[in-house]
Design an enzyme around this catalytic site. Structure first.
Site, PDB file in Angstrom:
ATOM      1  N   SER A   9      45.678 124.535  84.063  1.00 52.64           N
ATOM      2  CA  SER A   9      44.858 125.383  83.751  1.00 52.64           C
ATOM      3  C   SER A   9      43.812 124.929  84.148  1.00 52.64           C
ATOM      4  O   SER A   9      42.631 125.409  84.240  1.00 52.64           O
ATOM      5  CB  SER A   9      44.822 125.625  82.182  1.00 52.64           C
ATOM      6  OG  SER A   9      44.580 123.693  81.481  1.00 52.64           O
ATOM      7  N   CYS A  71      50.712 120.668  82.838  1.00 56.74           N
ATOM      8  CA  CYS A  71      49.475 121.649  81.476  1.00 56.74           C
ATOM      9  C   CYS A  71      50.940 121.760  80.759  1.00 56.74           C
ATOM     10  O   CYS A  71      52.524 122.068  80.602  1.00 56.74           O
ATOM     11  CB  CYS A  71      49.188 122.999  82.420  1.00 56.74           C
ATOM     12  SG  CYS A  71      49.075 123.735  80.493  1.00 56.74           S
ATOM     13  N   GLU A 150      36.531 117.069  76.703  1.00 56.24           N
ATOM     14  CA  GLU A 150      35.355 117.560  77.963  1.00 56.24           C
ATOM     15  C   GLU A 150      34.012 117.405  78.092  1.00 56.24           C
ATOM     16  O   GLU A 150      33.133 117.101  78.652  1.00 56.24           O
ATOM     17  CB  GLU A 150      35.553 118.907  78.723  1.00 56.24           C
ATOM     18  CG  GLU A 150      37.012 119.740  78.827  1.00 56.24           C
ATOM     19  CD  GLU A 150      37.582 121.086  79.317  1.00 56.24           C
ATOM     20  OE1 GLU A 150      37.027 121.435  78.983  1.00 56.24           O
ATOM     21  OE2 GLU A 150      38.803 120.758  79.670  1.00 56.24           O
ATOM     22  N   CYS A 182      48.880 117.329  74.742  1.00 58.28           N
ATOM     23  CA  CYS A 182      48.563 118.511  75.624  1.00 58.28           C
ATOM     24  C   CYS A 182      47.647 117.260  76.897  1.00 58.28           C
ATOM     25  O   CYS A 182      47.632 116.029  76.515  1.00 58.28           O
ATOM     26  CB  CYS A 182      47.442 118.522  74.814  1.00 58.28           C
ATOM     27  SG  CYS A 182      46.337 118.929  75.328  1.00 58.28           S
TER      28      CYS A 182
HETATM   29  N1  DGL Z   1      45.975 122.071  79.682  1.00 56.62           N
HETATM   30  C1  DGL Z   1      46.045 122.511  78.721  1.00 56.62           C
HETATM   31  C2  DGL Z   1      47.553 121.494  77.890  1.00 56.62           C
HETATM   32  O1  DGL Z   1      47.460 120.553  78.431  1.00 56.62           O
HETATM   33  C3  DGL Z   1      44.797 122.020  77.803  1.00 56.62           C
HETATM   34  C4  DGL Z   1      43.869 122.574  78.187  1.00 56.62           C
HETATM   35  C5  DGL Z   1      44.054 123.910  78.012  1.00 56.62           C
HETATM   36  O2  DGL Z   1      43.807 124.832  76.678  1.00 56.62           O
HETATM   37  O3  DGL Z   1      44.075 124.718  78.608  1.00 56.62           O
HETATM   38  O4  DGL Z   1      47.698 122.296  76.768  1.00 56.62           O
END
Ligand code: DGL
Length: 263
Positions: A9, A71, A150, A182
């Site tokens: 994402s 992701c 972030e 995550c």
């Molecule tokens: N990349 C997302 C995940 O690993 C975290 C960031 C988002 O919420 O897009 O779930």
């Protein structure tokens, strides 16, 4: 020479890229971060599936031989649906983490933290139960961790207090293994370790994901055996913001990040 395609994402998937580069230095990598539409973690399943298909179609145009979904939200919500619709192998981050957690736990009490979407999907629980029906899973969504990481708030009173609140149910459940479900959470490992205590095993799946990619490429005879891999980075918005965060996630700065329209 075909590349490994990776998407996330946003910037978090660079934690997986870091490990892919370490384990597969001869491979070309094309990364796509959907920075125009991040975060996915609070979006509906239908939306995450739609975005994922668009991201995969973009990567397929870059001549990729395998796609790594870096992701957790996409791996939980969309991967089971989209996996069989493409000819190229697609690897998610969920199964490698689950296998490691099931292998690591002694008590069978496994904790899981992730975005709201990941936790709501129950995909981790289902897969853990398939491998270990007696396992007891305690899950908690930690939505504030993504913006903290972030913003570079990896320690300090504020994030420590949030972590204590989020992780309390997992401590109460006496989990002995905790899946960091995550992309952003590995950066909070020192803090999470402090809150959970030194005996709890923290599972960060990036290493296992890269191993699975390597296994598949080797099985399919698709490994690139010599030379030094080239790495390309695309985003759907804000390349400067992405480059600025790359140091934190990838461990090195990125200069050439290109903006594209994938949708
Ligand atoms: N990349 C997302 C995940 O690993 C975290 C960031 C988002 O919420 O897009 O779930």
């Amino acid at each position: 020479m075909k590349s490994i395609g990776v998407f996330d994402s946003g910037v978090g998937g660079l934690t997986v890229v870091k490990e892919l580069i370490r384990q597969l230095p001869t491979e070309n990598i094309v990364y796509f971060g959907d920075t125009a539409r991040v975060p996915y973690g609070i979006k509906s399943r239908e939306t995450v599936i739609r975005f994922s298909i668009e991201n995969i179609l973009f990567l397929l145009k870059q001549d990729v031989k395998l796609i790594c979904v870096a992701c957790n939200t996409v791996s939980s919500f969309a991967l089971p649906v989209i996996k069989n619709h493409f000819r190229v192998p697609i690897v998610g981050v969920l199964s490698p983490g689950v296998r490691e957690a099931v292998y690591a736990t002694r008590s069978g009490r496994i904790g899981l933290i992730g975005t709201k979407g990941t936790i709501k999907s129950k995909a981790y629980e289902k897969e853990i139960k398939q491998l270990s029906p007696k396992a007891k899973v305690t899950a908690a969504a930690c939505p504030l961790f993504v913006p903290f990481v972030e913003e570079g708030w990896l320690s300090g009173d504020v994030v420590a207090s949030v972590a204590k609140t989020y992780l309390k149910p997992l401590k109460d459940a006496k989990v002995d293994t905790l899946i960091l479900g995550c992309t952003h959470y590995p950066l909070l490992k020192p803090l999470i370790r402090k809150v959970m205590g030194p005996d709890v095993i923290l599972i960060d799946s990036a290493k296992q994901v890269a191993m699975e990619v390597k296994d598949i490429l080797s099985r399919e005879d698709l490994l690139n055996k010599s030379g030094r891999g080239k790495h390309k980075f695309f985003v759907s918005d804000n390349p400067e913001w992405f480059s600025g965060l790359a140091q934190r996630f990838l461990g090195k700065p990125l200069k050439d990040v290109r903006r594209v329209n994938n949708a």
